[in-house]
Design an enzyme around this catalytic site. Structure first.
Site, PDB file in Angstrom:
ATOM      1  N   ASN A   1     -19.977  30.408  -4.005  1.00  0.00           N
ATOM      2  CA  ASN A   1     -20.568  29.205  -4.575  1.00  0.00           C
ATOM      3  C   ASN A   1     -20.822  29.451  -6.064  1.00  0.00           C
ATOM      4  O   ASN A   1     -21.562  30.377  -6.428  1.00  0.00           O
ATOM      5  CB  ASN A   1     -21.880  28.883  -3.842  1.00  0.00           C
ATOM      6  CG  ASN A   1     -22.466  27.552  -4.268  1.00  0.00           C
ATOM      7  OD1 ASN A   1     -22.458  27.204  -5.441  1.00  0.00           O
ATOM      8  ND2 ASN A   1     -23.004  26.806  -3.311  1.00  0.00           N
TER       9      ASN A   1
ATOM     10  N   ARG B   1     -27.521  25.465 -21.863  1.00  0.00           N
ATOM     11  CA  ARG B   1     -27.240  25.594 -23.291  1.00  0.00           C
ATOM     12  C   ARG B   1     -26.368  24.466 -23.812  1.00  0.00           C
ATOM     13  O   ARG B   1     -26.370  24.153 -25.013  1.00  0.00           O
ATOM     14  CB  ARG B   1     -26.551  26.947 -23.540  1.00  0.00           C
ATOM     15  CG  ARG B   1     -26.235  27.271 -24.998  1.00  0.00           C
ATOM     16  CD  ARG B   1     -27.488  27.460 -25.828  1.00  0.00           C
ATOM     17  NE  ARG B   1     -27.144  27.794 -27.204  1.00  0.00           N
ATOM     18  CZ  ARG B   1     -27.080  29.030 -27.682  1.00  0.00           C
ATOM     19  NH1 ARG B   1     -27.317  30.053 -26.888  1.00  0.00           N
ATOM     20  NH2 ARG B   1     -26.784  29.230 -28.945  1.00  0.00           N
TER      21      ARG B   1
ATOM     22  N   GLU C   1     -19.928  20.654  -0.866  1.00  0.00           N
ATOM     23  CA  GLU C   1     -21.147  20.342  -0.132  1.00  0.00           C
ATOM     24  C   GLU C   1     -21.813  19.113  -0.754  1.00  0.00           C
ATOM     25  O   GLU C   1     -21.675  18.856  -1.946  1.00  0.00           O
ATOM     26  CB  GLU C   1     -22.128  21.516  -0.194  1.00  0.00           C
ATOM     27  CG  GLU C   1     -21.590  22.812   0.372  1.00  0.00           C
ATOM     28  CD  GLU C   1     -22.584  23.950   0.239  1.00  0.00           C
ATOM     29  OE1 GLU C   1     -23.575  23.802  -0.513  1.00  0.00           O
ATOM     30  OE2 GLU C   1     -22.379  24.992   0.881  1.00  0.00           O
TER      31      GLU C   1
ATOM     32  N   THR D   1     -33.471  23.190  -3.894  1.00  0.00           N
ATOM     33  CA  THR D   1     -32.268  23.677  -3.235  1.00  0.00           C
ATOM     34  C   THR D   1     -32.284  23.187  -1.791  1.00  0.00           C
ATOM     35  O   THR D   1     -33.312  22.715  -1.309  1.00  0.00           O
ATOM     36  CB  THR D   1     -32.203  25.218  -3.283  1.00  0.00           C
ATOM     37  OG1 THR D   1     -30.955  25.668  -2.737  1.00  0.00           O
ATOM     38  CG2 THR D   1     -33.355  25.847  -2.502  1.00  0.00           C
TER      39      THR D   1
ATOM     40  N   HIS E   1     -27.074  30.571   2.566  1.00  0.00           N
ATOM     41  CA  HIS E   1     -28.342  30.382   1.863  1.00  0.00           C
ATOM     42  C   HIS E   1     -29.155  31.674   1.879  1.00  0.00           C
ATOM     43  O   HIS E   1     -29.609  32.121   2.929  1.00  0.00           O
ATOM     44  CB  HIS E   1     -29.186  29.234   2.414  1.00  0.00           C
ATOM     45  CG  HIS E   1     -30.071  28.617   1.359  1.00  0.00           C
ATOM     46  ND1 HIS E   1     -31.236  29.181   0.919  1.00  0.00           N
ATOM     47  CD2 HIS E   1     -29.914  27.500   0.613  1.00  0.00           C
ATOM     48  CE1 HIS E   1     -31.773  28.434  -0.027  1.00  0.00           C
ATOM     49  NE2 HIS E   1     -30.979  27.405  -0.242  1.00  0.00           N
TER      50      HIS E   1
ATOM     51  N   HIS F   1     -26.177  20.890 -12.043  1.00  0.00           N
ATOM     52  CA  HIS F   1     -25.284  22.048 -12.205  1.00  0.00           C
ATOM     53  C   HIS F   1     -23.823  21.599 -12.145  1.00  0.00           C
ATOM     54  O   HIS F   1     -23.277  21.178 -13.159  1.00  0.00           O
ATOM     55  CB  HIS F   1     -25.596  23.169 -11.211  1.00  0.00           C
ATOM     56  CG  HIS F   1     -26.034  22.739  -9.853  1.00  0.00           C
ATOM     57  ND1 HIS F   1     -25.246  21.997  -9.008  1.00  0.00           N
ATOM     58  CD2 HIS F   1     -27.193  22.970  -9.181  1.00  0.00           C
ATOM     59  CE1 HIS F   1     -25.895  21.787  -7.872  1.00  0.00           C
ATOM     60  NE2 HIS F   1     -27.074  22.364  -7.948  1.00  0.00           N
TER      61      HIS F   1
ATOM     62  N   HIS G   1     -21.604  22.477  -4.865  1.00  0.00           N
ATOM     63  CA  HIS G   1     -22.506  21.465  -4.324  1.00  0.00           C
ATOM     64  C   HIS G   1     -22.924  20.547  -5.474  1.00  0.00           C
ATOM     65  O   HIS G   1     -23.985  20.732  -6.079  1.00  0.00           O
ATOM     66  CB  HIS G   1     -23.733  22.126  -3.689  1.00  0.00           C
ATOM     67  CG  HIS G   1     -24.632  21.166  -2.975  1.00  0.00           C
ATOM     68  ND1 HIS G   1     -25.465  21.556  -1.952  1.00  0.00           N
ATOM     69  CD2 HIS G   1     -24.838  19.834  -3.114  1.00  0.00           C
ATOM     70  CE1 HIS G   1     -26.146  20.510  -1.506  1.00  0.00           C
ATOM     71  NE2 HIS G   1     -25.782  19.455  -2.217  1.00  0.00           N
TER      72      HIS G   1
ATOM     73  N   HIS H   1     -26.158  32.239  -5.057  1.00  0.00           N
ATOM     74  CA  HIS H   1     -27.290  32.705  -5.866  1.00  0.00           C
ATOM     75  C   HIS H   1     -27.366  34.226  -5.901  1.00  0.00           C
ATOM     76  O   HIS H   1     -27.425  34.837  -6.977  1.00  0.00           O
ATOM     77  CB  HIS H   1     -28.597  32.116  -5.331  1.00  0.00           C
ATOM     78  CG  HIS H   1     -29.794  32.512  -6.129  1.00  0.00           C
ATOM     79  ND1 HIS H   1     -30.154  31.858  -7.290  1.00  0.00           N
ATOM     80  CD2 HIS H   1     -30.706  33.507  -5.956  1.00  0.00           C
ATOM     81  CE1 HIS H   1     -31.242  32.429  -7.796  1.00  0.00           C
ATOM     82  NE2 HIS H   1     -31.592  33.431  -7.010  1.00  0.00           N
TER      83      HIS H   1
END
Length: 250
Positions: A7, A18, A73, A110, A200, A50, A43, A224
């Site tokens: 992911n 930024r 997702e 999340t 996750h 994001h 996702h 992550h």
């Protein structure tokens, strides 16, 4: 079995903080695939925090060219808005190998829970059928000890087990408090004809024990932890370490 989809949402978070185009989401995805990852997951959320629609199109082109799986997702019930055409439209335009339906709202930091399949059955059925008609494999985000009968009745192909509680229990030194429920849900899912994905908060520390207890999974989606670990270890090394863990668990 035991395939790794990376992911890349966190790369987009860093870029968006930024502005501009760096770090490049597509370049990172290419590096993950070069290291042996089996696919790429994104996702895109309606607020564009994001991954954005343009990222989805670019990554769809990359994964198609590489002949690897692309997994999108999202919440199928979230309406379109400026900058976000909606999950169905994104899938119509990119035809990912898999779409993972997740019941998250805009306010969630999340994804933190699966569907209530019994309560959402009649809403999910037409959604699943629509994505299936696009040629997508459909996976549904699910809690441990969920209603597998209702999940199967939606017409989905797989469930993706939400593994946040497993990661928390593992970190607390009490993995056996939750692991039996995950293993039993995976067993019942397979008996009902459903594939089993997981994702996750999975990490190099907790992945092996989880996969072994479930007798393997079809796919893990990890973002992550993998990106965080890559800051210390390097991206290629980190991806290869995950692949080694999954290979050893077969």
């Amino acid at each position: 079995m035991n395939r790794l989809s990376v992911n890349v949402n966190k790369i987009a978070v860093l870029r968006n903080s930024r502005g501009g185009a760096e770090p490049d989401v597509v370049r990172v995805a290419e590096a993950c695939l070069d290291a042996g990852a089996h696919g790429i997951t994104v996702h895109p959320r309606p607020d564009g925090r994001h991954i954005r629609a343009d990222d989805v199109y670019a990554l769809a082109a990359l994964t198609a060219a590489r002949g690897v799986e692309f997994n999108i997702e999202g919440n199928p019930f979230a309406p379109p808005r400026p900058g976000y055409p909606g999950l169905r439209i994104l899938c119509e335009q990119t035809r990912p190998a898999q779409v993972t339906l997740v019941p998250d709202g805009d306010g969630q930091l999340t994804s933190d829970h699966g569907f209530d399949f019994a309560a959402e059955l009649e809403r999910l059925r037409p959604m699943v059928a629509g994505f299936t008609a696009l040629g997508c494999r459909v996976s549904l985000f699910a809690d441990a000890a969920c209603d597998i009968g209702a999940a199967a009745a939606t017409g989905a192909d797989r469930i993706e087990l939400y593994t946040g509680p497993w990661a928390d229990a593992f970190a607390a030194g009490t993995p056996d408090t939750v692991l039996p429920a995950f293993a039993e849900t995976a067993r019942r899912a397979r008996a009902a004809g459903l594939g089993v994905n997981a994702g996750h908060d999975l990490s190099q520390r907790n992945l092996a024990a989880f996969v072994a207890a479930l007798g393997g999974v079809d796919e893990v989606s990890i973002g992550h932890a993998l990106i965080s670990e890559a800051l210390y270890q390097g991206l290629e090394v980190t991806v290869r370490r995950y692949l080694a863990i999954l290979a050893a668990a077969r």
